[in-house]
Design a protein around this motif. Structure first.
Motif, PDB file in Angstrom:
ATOM      1  N   ALA A 155     -62.970  -8.396 -89.878  1.00 43.51           N
ATOM      2  CA  ALA A 155     -63.555  -8.053 -88.583  1.00 43.51           C
ATOM      3  C   ALA A 155     -62.517  -8.118 -87.474  1.00 43.51           C
ATOM      4  O   ALA A 155     -62.460  -7.254 -86.604  1.00 43.51           O
ATOM      5  CB  ALA A 155     -64.732  -8.977 -88.274  1.00 43.51           C
ATOM      6  N   MET A 156     -61.655  -9.138 -87.525  1.00 47.50           N
ATOM      7  CA  MET A 156     -60.644  -9.296 -86.488  1.00 47.50           C
ATOM      8  C   MET A 156     -59.675  -8.126 -86.486  1.00 47.50           C
ATOM      9  O   MET A 156     -59.268  -7.628 -85.439  1.00 47.50           O
ATOM     10  CB  MET A 156     -59.887 -10.612 -86.703  1.00 47.50           C
ATOM     11  N   TYR A 157     -59.291  -7.658 -87.694  1.00 48.00           N
ATOM     12  CA  TYR A 157     -58.393  -6.510 -87.781  1.00 48.00           C
ATOM     13  C   TYR A 157     -59.013  -5.281 -87.119  1.00 48.00           C
ATOM     14  O   TYR A 157     -58.333  -4.497 -86.460  1.00 48.00           O
ATOM     15  CB  TYR A 157     -58.086  -6.185 -89.245  1.00 48.00           C
ATOM     16  N   SER A 158     -60.321  -5.100 -87.305  1.00 49.70           N
ATOM     17  CA  SER A 158     -60.977  -3.858 -86.911  1.00 49.70           C
ATOM     18  C   SER A 158     -61.418  -3.832 -85.453  1.00 49.70           C
ATOM     19  O   SER A 158     -61.543  -2.753 -84.885  1.00 49.70           O
ATOM     20  CB  SER A 158     -62.191  -3.607 -87.811  1.00 49.70           C
ATOM     21  N   ILE A 159     -61.682  -4.987 -84.868  1.00 53.47           N
ATOM     22  CA  ILE A 159     -62.241  -4.997 -83.516  1.00 53.47           C
ATOM     23  C   ILE A 159     -61.185  -5.212 -82.448  1.00 53.47           C
ATOM     24  O   ILE A 159     -61.478  -5.101 -81.264  1.00 53.47           O
ATOM     25  CB  ILE A 159     -63.338  -6.069 -83.364  1.00 53.47           C
ATOM     26  N   PHE A 160     -59.945  -5.514 -82.855  1.00 50.59           N
ATOM     27  CA  PHE A 160     -58.905  -5.790 -81.858  1.00 50.59           C
ATOM     28  C   PHE A 160     -58.689  -4.581 -80.949  1.00 50.59           C
ATOM     29  O   PHE A 160     -58.651  -4.711 -79.723  1.00 50.59           O
ATOM     30  CB  PHE A 160     -57.610  -6.180 -82.567  1.00 50.59           C
ATOM     31  N   GLU A 161     -58.537  -3.393 -81.544  1.00 55.21           N
ATOM     32  CA  GLU A 161     -58.282  -2.181 -80.756  1.00 55.21           C
ATOM     33  C   GLU A 161     -59.451  -1.822 -79.841  1.00 55.21           C
ATOM     34  O   GLU A 161     -59.236  -1.576 -78.641  1.00 55.21           O
ATOM     35  CB  GLU A 161     -57.943  -1.017 -81.687  1.00 55.21           C
ATOM     36  N   PRO A 162     -60.705  -1.771 -80.354  1.00 56.11           N
ATOM     37  CA  PRO A 162     -61.802  -1.438 -79.426  1.00 56.11           C
ATOM     38  C   PRO A 162     -61.992  -2.458 -78.314  1.00 56.11           C
ATOM     39  O   PRO A 162     -62.432  -2.090 -77.211  1.00 56.11           O
ATOM     40  CB  PRO A 162     -63.036  -1.370 -80.344  1.00 56.11           C
ATOM     41  N   ILE A 163     -61.646  -3.720 -78.557  1.00 56.16           N
ATOM     42  CA  ILE A 163     -61.751  -4.711 -77.487  1.00 56.16           C
ATOM     43  C   ILE A 163     -60.736  -4.403 -76.389  1.00 56.16           C
ATOM     44  O   ILE A 163     -61.026  -4.534 -75.190  1.00 56.16           O
ATOM     45  CB  ILE A 163     -61.550  -6.134 -78.053  1.00 56.16           C
ATOM     46  N   LEU A 164     -59.537  -3.974 -76.794  1.00 54.70           N
ATOM     47  CA  LEU A 164     -58.537  -3.589 -75.784  1.00 54.70           C
ATOM     48  C   LEU A 164     -59.031  -2.412 -74.954  1.00 54.70           C
ATOM     49  O   LEU A 164     -58.869  -2.384 -73.722  1.00 54.70           O
ATOM     50  CB  LEU A 164     -57.215  -3.235 -76.475  1.00 54.70           C
ATOM     51  N   TYR A 165     -59.639  -1.409 -75.617  1.00 51.14           N
ATOM     52  CA  TYR A 165     -60.206  -0.270 -74.883  1.00 51.14           C
ATOM     53  C   TYR A 165     -61.299  -0.744 -73.932  1.00 51.14           C
ATOM     54  O   TYR A 165     -61.416  -0.274 -72.792  1.00 51.14           O
ATOM     55  CB  TYR A 165     -60.777   0.761 -75.853  1.00 51.14           C
ATOM     56  N   LEU A 166     -62.124  -1.666 -74.411  1.00 50.09           N
ATOM     57  CA  LEU A 166     -63.232  -2.150 -73.591  1.00 50.09           C
ATOM     58  C   LEU A 166     -62.718  -2.852 -72.341  1.00 50.09           C
ATOM     59  O   LEU A 166     -63.232  -2.638 -71.239  1.00 50.09           O
ATOM     60  CB  LEU A 166     -64.107  -3.107 -74.414  1.00 50.09           C
ATOM     61  N   LEU A 167     -61.658  -3.680 -72.520  1.00 46.09           N
ATOM     62  CA  LEU A 167     -61.114  -4.410 -71.375  1.00 46.09           C
ATOM     63  C   LEU A 167     -60.395  -3.465 -70.408  1.00 46.09           C
ATOM     64  O   LEU A 167     -60.553  -3.576 -69.185  1.00 46.09           O
ATOM     65  CB  LEU A 167     -60.155  -5.499 -71.865  1.00 46.09           C
ATOM     66  N   ALA A 168     -59.607  -2.530 -70.970  1.00 48.38           N
ATOM     67  CA  ALA A 168     -58.795  -1.660 -70.119  1.00 48.38           C
ATOM     68  C   ALA A 168     -59.630  -0.596 -69.419  1.00 48.38           C
ATOM     69  O   ALA A 168     -59.462  -0.349 -68.215  1.00 48.38           O
ATOM     70  CB  ALA A 168     -57.702  -0.995 -70.959  1.00 48.38           C
ATOM     71  N   ILE A 169     -60.514   0.043 -70.178  1.00 45.83           N
ATOM     72  CA  ILE A 169     -61.285   1.168 -69.617  1.00 45.83           C
ATOM     73  C   ILE A 169     -62.667   0.726 -69.149  1.00 45.83           C
ATOM     74  O   ILE A 169     -63.064   0.984 -68.014  1.00 45.83           O
ATOM     75  CB  ILE A 169     -61.398   2.292 -70.661  1.00 45.83           C
ATOM     76  N   GLY A 170     -63.386   0.031 -70.054  1.00 46.01           N
ATOM     77  CA  GLY A 170     -64.755  -0.356 -69.703  1.00 46.01           C
ATOM     78  C   GLY A 170     -64.810  -1.297 -68.522  1.00 46.01           C
ATOM     79  O   GLY A 170     -65.571  -1.075 -67.563  1.00 46.01           O
ATOM     80  N   VAL A 171     -63.991  -2.348 -68.568  1.00 43.89           N
ATOM     81  CA  VAL A 171     -64.012  -3.340 -67.489  1.00 43.89           C
ATOM     82  C   VAL A 171     -63.110  -2.915 -66.341  1.00 43.89           C
ATOM     83  O   VAL A 171     -63.509  -2.950 -65.167  1.00 43.89           O
ATOM     84  CB  VAL A 171     -63.578  -4.725 -68.027  1.00 43.89           C
ATOM     85  N   GLY A 172     -61.861  -2.479 -66.684  1.00 46.10           N
ATOM     86  CA  GLY A 172     -60.898  -2.113 -65.633  1.00 46.10           C
ATOM     87  C   GLY A 172     -61.344  -0.916 -64.822  1.00 46.10           C
ATOM     88  O   GLY A 172     -61.591  -1.019 -63.611  1.00 46.10           O
ATOM     89  N   ILE A 173     -61.478   0.227 -65.459  1.00 42.82           N
ATOM     90  CA  ILE A 173     -61.906   1.434 -64.743  1.00 42.82           C
ATOM     91  C   ILE A 173     -63.352   1.299 -64.277  1.00 42.82           C
ATOM     92  O   ILE A 173     -63.756   1.885 -63.268  1.00 42.82           O
ATOM     93  CB  ILE A 173     -61.726   2.667 -65.657  1.00 42.82           C
ATOM     94  N   GLY A 174     -64.128   0.497 -65.017  1.00 41.74           N
ATOM     95  CA  GLY A 174     -65.518   0.280 -64.623  1.00 41.74           C
ATOM     96  C   GLY A 174     -65.658  -0.300 -63.227  1.00 41.74           C
ATOM     97  O   GLY A 174     -66.672  -0.089 -62.546  1.00 41.74           O
ATOM     98  N   GLN A 175     -64.621  -1.042 -62.759  1.00 39.59           N
ATOM     99  CA  GLN A 175     -64.659  -1.589 -61.403  1.00 39.59           C
ATOM    100  C   GLN A 175     -64.641  -0.470 -60.363  1.00 39.59           C
ATOM    101  O   GLN A 175     -65.139  -0.630 -59.254  1.00 39.59           O
ATOM    102  CB  GLN A 175     -63.454  -2.515 -61.182  1.00 39.59           C
ATOM    103  N   LEU A 176     -64.061   0.668 -60.738  1.00 38.24           N
ATOM    104  CA  LEU A 176     -64.002   1.804 -59.813  1.00 38.24           C
ATOM    105  C   LEU A 176     -65.225   2.708 -59.930  1.00 38.24           C
ATOM    106  O   LEU A 176     -65.626   3.364 -58.973  1.00 38.24           O
ATOM    107  CB  LEU A 176     -62.736   2.635 -60.092  1.00 38.24           C
ATOM    108  N   VAL A 177     -65.807   2.736 -61.157  1.00 38.65           N
ATOM    109  CA  VAL A 177     -66.902   3.671 -61.437  1.00 38.65           C
ATOM    110  C   VAL A 177     -68.249   3.133 -60.969  1.00 38.65           C
ATOM    111  O   VAL A 177     -69.070   3.862 -60.425  1.00 38.65           O
ATOM    112  CB  VAL A 177     -66.943   3.996 -62.941  1.00 38.65           C
ATOM    113  N   GLY A 178     -68.475   1.843 -61.217  1.00 44.21           N
ATOM    114  CA  GLY A 178     -69.789   1.279 -60.897  1.00 44.21           C
ATOM    115  C   GLY A 178     -70.801   1.593 -61.984  1.00 44.21           C
ATOM    116  O   GLY A 178     -70.448   1.737 -63.155  1.00 44.21           O
TER     117      GLY A 178
END
Length: 267
Positions: free
Chosen positions: A39-62
């Motif tokens: 599980a750790m091998y497989s979820i590392f990449e999507p977590i990075l996407y979630l933090l960078a795009i979902g949370v980061g860009i999400g601050q601008l999108v609302g």
């Protein structure tokens, strides 16, 4: 010769059976038999996407119009579907290719009571298990982040089984057409645009109607629609289309995979 060997399967093992032997074997040898390592091998990449795009860009999108959730909550199910897809395709494509061409693992198995059908069903079942473990790991993370409620996470986890079945069966069927490692570049030419444009990061309504029709034909689109509806607690009658799409895709993939693996291994 291999055909004759398969026809002489002992009566103590059903001719169509033996798939569970492959699942147990793969679970035993894969990363020391620790499912959480997988599980750790497989979820590392999507977590990075979630933090960078979902949370980061999400601050601008609302909030996302039409679904009334934060952008991170909207993106998380899309990344969940992508993580499951990548996990099962890794097993039924790269993994199966190595076992067949380099290790000659499948050829050796035919000298045991496991049949060819058992090999195909076993590899798909193993891929579904691998995808499910990945899904559980990612769902735990996004649930702790507060992006999904615990009840909705359980429903989404059930939906990931169908997503894993659909992509696992199709991947195993396509692998019989892979001639060399360079051919996997063509697979990436399909997977990457699908990841970017199949509504992972924004609703399908942002496209013109002609493009919407094309996107709605993609399997990842239906995987995302199913898991997004489950994860956000917005289950609608229209989701039955995605369920049927993925069921048919998985069933056809399993039939084609059985036929294609018989072609490459027994002839």
């Amino acid at each position: 010769m291999l055909q004759n060997l398969e026809n002489r399967v002992p009566s103590v093992v059903p001719r169509w059976g033996g798939a569970h032997f492959l699942v147990f074997r793969n679970l035993r040898v894969h990363t020391g038999g620790n499912p959480w390592t997988m599980a750790m091998y497989s979820i590392f990449e999507p977590i990075l996407y979630l933090l960078a795009i979902g949370v980061g860009i999400g601050q601008l999108v609302g909030d996302v119009d039409g679904v009334n959730v934060t952008y991170a909550a909207f993106v998380a199910p899309g990344l969940l579907a992508t993580a499951v897809m990548n996990s099962v395709l890794y097993e039924t494509m790269e993994g199966a290719f190595v076992k067949f061409t380099h290790e000659r693992y499948y050829q050796a198995i035919l000298f045991t009571p496991v049949s060819l059908t058992g090999i195909v069903v076993g590899e798909v079942a193993w891929a579904v298990l691998r995808g499910f473990v990945t899904a559980i790991g990612f769902l735990l993370v996004i649930t702790v982040f507060g992006l999904v409620s615990w009840p909705d996470a359980l429903i989404a986890a059930a939906g990931t089984l169908l997503v894993a079945f659909a992509f696992g069966s199709a991947g195993l069927a396509v692998t019989t057409r892979i001639r060399a490692w360079s051919d996997f570049q063509y697979v990436q030419l399909v997977l990457l645009p699908m990841f970017l444009f199949a509504t992972t990061f924004y609703p399908v309504t942002v496209y013109p109607r002609v493009v919407q029709v094309i996107v709605e034909l993609l399997p990842l689109y239906h995987a995302i629609q199913l898991l997004r509806g489950c994860a956000l607690g917005q289950i609608e009658p229209g989701m039955i289309v995605s369920v049927v799409y993925l069921l048919v895709m998985g069933a056809l993939g399993l039939v084609v995979a059985r036929r294609q693996w018989a072609r490459v291994m027994l002839h």
